[in-house]
Design a protein around this motif. Structure first.
Motif: not given
Length: 405
Positions: A351-366
């Motif tokens: 998953v990624t978050d709004d900043q494009g971080n992969y498998n970050g704490y706030n990730g939600y997008r597949s």
């Protein structure tokens, strides 16, 4: 007594119109003879029976009136009246025919797509059904606009209905049809259960199948609701027939998948530890022992990884397996082809978050990414050739002593 016209009254009114050229006294006599039979048939169909149900059993009022003429020895309708009736009805045959055959085409297509999806346990097999959605919508629109009565009066539908009626009158086929008819209440429950199980099974193989599950639940509820009401309202055929076709195709496909699974297990028990089986796309899958191999890495004698290698078996056949890649829009692992080239990029899903971080704490997008590197290093054992001096030599044979005299 209610003023609302019953199905029998509506049907007899049309029969009266078709017999209008006969004397009034004879028309009344004919109607009095057939009214008890129609009333009994209406009671058999149940409260709220529609005129379409009578048409299904007896044919259109006009054809029924023609049979009454023939059985009573009356002359056929005047030629002019027949021509006027034909001119009135023939132009309308196109729309009910499109409605009927549109339903048949969509039902067959749904059965085939459900079969394919069940055999492969892959929801992608249902995507082709979307192409038939416009056909179904046109068919449904023409049905709602013109009613079901013109459809039931089509020659092909009348022939089908008469064939079924003849089958009911035969001893063997009649028992079979009666038995199938007795299973109708349970069939709609079976449809709902199969649709739910079908959706859950697809979800085990693909996360995207969760989008399909609500539609299957709605279809299951529609089957349970519309099935018992079908006798009184034949328009519900446009709900029950596609659902039934989908369920039948899914059941047959599931049976085929089960047979294939049992066959693969039997072949595994009788084969060596290294063999090939099929994956969900129908392509060969490499297997070593109980483990399926998705990638193969090769190294040279210095421990350096090799790229662009192609695998073949002892007979020169390419070991072609499914190649996967990332589907960027959904962030899922998808098939992109099939070949025998190795190694393949490692597919990582997260998953990624709004900043494009992969498998970050706030990730939600597949998200999905391909790692083309070798995930490990290999220590290749050094094999040293034996030196000539180290080769053991056989000791010389001892000298034979000279015999003494």
């Amino acid at each position: 007594m209610s003023d609302k016209p019953t199905a029998v009254r509506v049907y007899l009114a049309r029969v009266r119109t078709a017999l209008a050229d006969l004397p009034a006294s004879e028309i009344e006599e004919i109607l009095e003879d057939v009214r008890p039979h129609l009333t009994e048939l209406e009671a058999e169909l149940g409260e709220g029976a529609r005129v379409e149900a009578l048409i299904e059993r007896l044919g259109t009022p006009e054809s029924y009136a023609a049979e009454l003429r023939a059985s009573g020895g009356y002359p056929p309708a005047a030629e002019g009246a027949t021509q006027v009736l034909a001119a009135t009805r023939n132009p309308s045959l196109a729309k009910p025919r499109i409605a009927f055959w549109g339903l048949v085409l969509c039902a067959v297509a749904l059965a085939l797509f459900a079969f394919a999806a069940a055999v492969r346990v892959d929801p992608d097999g249902l995507l082709g059904a979307v192409l038939f959605l416009p056909v179904f919508l046109i068919s449904l629109f023409l049905l709602l606009k013109g009613g079901v009565e013109p459809v039931l009066a089509l020659p092909e539908v009348v022939w089908l209905r008469r064939t079924l009626n003849k089958g009911r009158q035969q001893e063997d086929s009649g028992k079979a049809l009666s038995y199938l008819a007795s299973l109708k209440p349970a069939w709609w429950i079976v449809c709902a259960v199969v649709l739910l199980a079908f959706g859950l099974l697809l979800m085990l193989r693909s996360r995207t199948a969760v989008l399909l599950l609500p539609f299957l639940l709605v279809a299951g509820g529609a089957a349970v609701w519309a099935g018992p009401r079908l006798r009184g309202d034949r328009r519900l055929l446009w709900v029950t027939v596609p659902i039934s076709a989908f369920v039948i195709g899914g059941i047959l496909g599931g049976f085929g998948a089960a047979v294939d699974l049992i066959s693969n297990r039997n072949s595994y028990s009788n084969s060596p530890s290294y063999y090939q089986t099929s994956d969900r796309y129908g392509n060969d899958q490499l297997t070593y022992g109980n483990h399926e191999i998705e990638n193969v890495y090769a190294f040279d004698a210095e421990g350096k990884p090799l790229t662009e290698i192609y695998l073949y078996d002892e007979e020169g056949r390419p070991l072609t397996v499914t190649r996967y890649g990332c589907e960027r829009s959904s962030g899922t692992k998808e098939k992109i082809g099939a070949d025998n080239r190795f190694p393949r990029p490692k597919i990582e899903q997260g998953v990624t978050d709004d900043q494009g971080n992969y498998n970050g704490y706030n990730g939600y997008r597949s998200s999905c990414r391909e790692n083309a590197g070798v995930p490990f290093s290999a220590a290749i054992p050094k094999v040293t050739a034996p030196s000539p001096s180290s080769t053991p030599t056989s000791s010389s044979a001892p000298a034979t002593p000279t015999p003494t005299k």
